[in-house]
Design a protein around this motif. Structure first.
Motif, mmCIF file in Angstrom:
data_model
loop_
_atom_site.group_PDB
_atom_site.id
_atom_site.type_symbol
_atom_site.label_atom_id
_atom_site.label_comp_id
_atom_site.label_asym_id
_atom_site.label_seq_id
_atom_site.Cartn_x
_atom_site.Cartn_y
_atom_site.Cartn_z
ATOM 1 N N SER A 81 0.854 -1.189 0.000
ATOM 2 C CA SER A 81 0.000 0.000 0.000
ATOM 3 C C SER A 81 0.890 1.239 0.000
ATOM 4 O O SER A 81 2.097 1.154 0.245
ATOM 5 C CB SER A 81 -0.877 -0.001 1.246
ATOM 6 N N PRO A 82 0.329 2.417 -0.247
ATOM 7 C CA PRO A 82 1.131 3.629 -0.080
ATOM 8 C C PRO A 82 1.752 3.716 1.319
ATOM 9 O O PRO A 82 2.917 4.109 1.465
ATOM 10 C CB PRO A 82 0.126 4.756 -0.327
ATOM 11 N N THR A 83 0.981 3.335 2.340
ATOM 12 C CA THR A 83 1.522 3.326 3.703
ATOM 13 C C THR A 83 2.691 2.358 3.816
ATOM 14 O O THR A 83 3.744 2.689 4.372
ATOM 15 C CB THR A 83 0.427 2.924 4.705
ATOM 16 N N GLY A 84 2.522 1.149 3.289
ATOM 17 C CA GLY A 84 3.579 0.152 3.370
ATOM 18 C C GLY A 84 4.812 0.563 2.599
ATOM 19 O O GLY A 84 5.947 0.423 3.081
ATOM 20 N N GLN A 112 10.421 2.580 2.672
ATOM 21 C CA GLN A 112 11.410 3.567 2.244
ATOM 22 C C GLN A 112 12.008 4.314 3.433
ATOM 23 O O GLN A 112 13.216 4.581 3.466
ATOM 24 C CB GLN A 112 10.767 4.560 1.258
ATOM 25 N N LEU A 113 11.176 4.646 4.419
ATOM 26 C CA LEU A 113 11.691 5.317 5.616
ATOM 27 C C LEU A 113 12.656 4.416 6.385
ATOM 28 O O LEU A 113 13.706 4.870 6.851
ATOM 29 C CB LEU A 113 10.533 5.728 6.524
ATOM 30 N N ILE A 114 12.297 3.148 6.527
ATOM 31 C CA ILE A 114 13.156 2.216 7.252
ATOM 32 C C ILE A 114 14.508 2.096 6.556
ATOM 33 O O ILE A 114 15.569 2.097 7.215
ATOM 34 C CB ILE A 114 12.471 0.845 7.375
ATOM 35 N N MET A 115 14.498 2.006 5.238
ATOM 36 C CA MET A 115 15.752 1.927 4.500
ATOM 37 C C MET A 115 16.571 3.206 4.677
ATOM 38 O O MET A 115 17.796 3.159 4.851
ATOM 39 C CB MET A 115 15.455 1.656 3.029
ATOM 40 N N PRO A 134 8.881 5.654 12.086
ATOM 41 C CA PRO A 134 8.255 4.876 11.015
ATOM 42 C C PRO A 134 7.184 3.899 11.480
ATOM 43 O O PRO A 134 6.257 3.606 10.728
ATOM 44 C CB PRO A 134 9.448 4.134 10.396
ATOM 45 N N LEU A 135 7.304 3.375 12.698
ATOM 46 C CA LEU A 135 6.373 2.349 13.174
ATOM 47 C C LEU A 135 5.582 2.823 14.393
ATOM 48 O O LEU A 135 5.203 2.026 15.250
ATOM 49 C CB LEU A 135 7.144 1.065 13.509
ATOM 50 N N HIS A 136 5.306 4.109 14.443
ATOM 51 C CA HIS A 136 4.652 4.679 15.620
ATOM 52 C C HIS A 136 3.289 4.058 15.880
ATOM 53 O O HIS A 136 2.898 3.865 17.040
ATOM 54 C CB HIS A 136 4.508 6.195 15.468
ATOM 55 N N SER A 162 -2.320 -3.085 6.842
ATOM 56 C CA SER A 162 -2.337 -1.911 5.963
ATOM 57 C C SER A 162 -1.028 -1.708 5.219
ATOM 58 O O SER A 162 -0.954 -0.863 4.321
ATOM 59 C CB SER A 162 -2.659 -0.642 6.776
ATOM 60 N N CYS A 163 -0.002 -2.488 5.547
ATOM 61 C CA CYS A 163 1.243 -2.406 4.792
ATOM 62 C C CYS A 163 1.120 -3.080 3.430
ATOM 63 O O CYS A 163 1.823 -2.719 2.482
ATOM 64 C CB CYS A 163 2.387 -3.046 5.576
#
Length: 357
Positions: free
Chosen positions: A81-84, A89-92, A175-177, A274-275
């Motif tokens: 998803s866009p969220t996933g 990308q943020l995690i990377m 990223p995982l709040h 939702s990811c």
């Protein structure tokens, strides 16, 4: 969503992935193909996964030209998803933040946003099974396909180190709040008897209990340092016993939650789903049902206060979620969704071979 609709979603998802992978195969040279393409029959490698910054089999982003790199990002974009996609990308990107936090001391394969590998097992095919894996530090994605349909999108692992990084004016990057805050709010909403049932131990484990085992086992894996954990936390053997993942689940049951608490738990599960691409997430939600009558349990260990070590898990017959924030002064998250029967498409693949061979 009925069975026919779920089947169509599985076919659409497989077609999207297969189309993008076929484009990538056409864009790679022979040496790149040698790294990317692995044997589907090699079950040990196909079901291997790891969320640490190790050297991996597969084709690394750093070894791709820009157009090839973009095709891999399009594959992720089509599969999540866009969220996933944004979360991955943020995690990377957090690798560069972590590299700076550690004083730029790591050599390869260290803190590198390009140290993520794509592996393709078999070839995209309408009949024969194939799968792909995208993996690196704190990201591990797996998708299995056969008969032209997606069989399983699990295991699905996301982590973050740091879990929280400062931005301007008191803001922070987390990223995982949602996986952390929603679970904490649920735990804090529990009353006396609910909390007693939910709390497995006052001490959080140092990592997700199952680590990166390829099969869900209802015992602690050898990688779990029981003695070291007890020494580090002051926990006792009774804490270890209560932490164990049991087939029937442990913690507070969904049936014993108040309506608003049950809704919060359902919402937390929804954050994990939702990811996945929106249609796949909807199909997975339909597969597991509304859960209202399921033997589902929510369990917590450790502190309920932010930036103090904590762990939780959610367990039902069709899935197992683990979340841990212990390391680096509780600023380092590991989270995973497992399907005990169908990780890597095992159950569905067994059915495929029974009926097709």
């Amino acid at each position: 969503m009925d069975d026919a609709s779920r089947l169509q979603v599985a076919r659409d998802a497989a077609e999207r992935m297969g189309h993008r992978l076929s484009m990538l195969l056409d864009a790679l040279d022979d040496e790149q193909l040698r790294h990317l393409c692995l044997d589907f029959a090699d079950e040990q490698e196909r079901t291997f996964w790891n969320y640490t910054p190790i050297a991996r089999q597969g084709l690394a982003l750093r070894d791709m030209a820009r157009p090839q790199h973009q095709l891999v990002m399009q594959l992720l974009h089509d599969s999540l998803s866009p969220t996933g996609y944004n979360t991955v990308q943020l995690i990377m990107a957090m690798e560069a933040i972590l590299d700076g936090k550690e004083g730029f001391t790591r050599s390869l394969p260290g803190r590198d946003p390009q140290n993520y590998c794509l592996s393709l097992f078999g070839r995209p095919d309408a009949i024969e099974p194939w799968s792909w894996r995208f993996e690196g530090h704190h990201v591990s994605l797996h998708f299995a396909v056969a008969n032209g349909r997606l069989l399983s999108p699990y295991p699905l692992f996301l982590g973050s180190n740091p879990a929280e990084s400062a931005l301007r004016r008191g803001a922070s990057l987390r990223p995982l709040h949602d996986l952390e805050d929603c679970a904490r709010a649920l735990f804090e909403s529990l009353d006396g008897s609910q909390r007693r049932n939910a709390l497995l131990s006052a001490y959080a484990p140092q990592d997700i209990l199952l680590g990166s085992v390829s099969r869900v086992a209802y015992e602690l894996p050898p990688s779990f340092d029981t003695d070291g954990w007890m020494r580090a936390t002051g926990a006792g053997p009774e804490d270890v016993d209560r932490l164990l993942i049991r087939r029937h689940g442990a913690g507070v049951s969904l049936a014993s939650l108040k309506p608003d608490q049950a809704s919060s738990l359902q919402a937390l599960i929804g954050h994990y789903l939702s990811c996945l691409a929106d249609d796949v997430a909807e199909a997975e939600q339909a597969r597991i049902g509304d859960l209202s009558g399921a033997p589902l349990h929510f369990a917590w260990s450790g502190s309920a206060r932010r930036r103090e070590p904590h762990y939780y898990r959610i367990q039902a017959p069709g899935f197992l979620i683990e979340f841990d924030n212990y390391q680096n002064d509780a600023n380092h998250i590991h989270s995973v969704w497992r399907d005990p029967a169908n990780d890597f498409g095992r159950d569905a693949l067994a059915s495929h071979y029974r009926h097709s061979h």
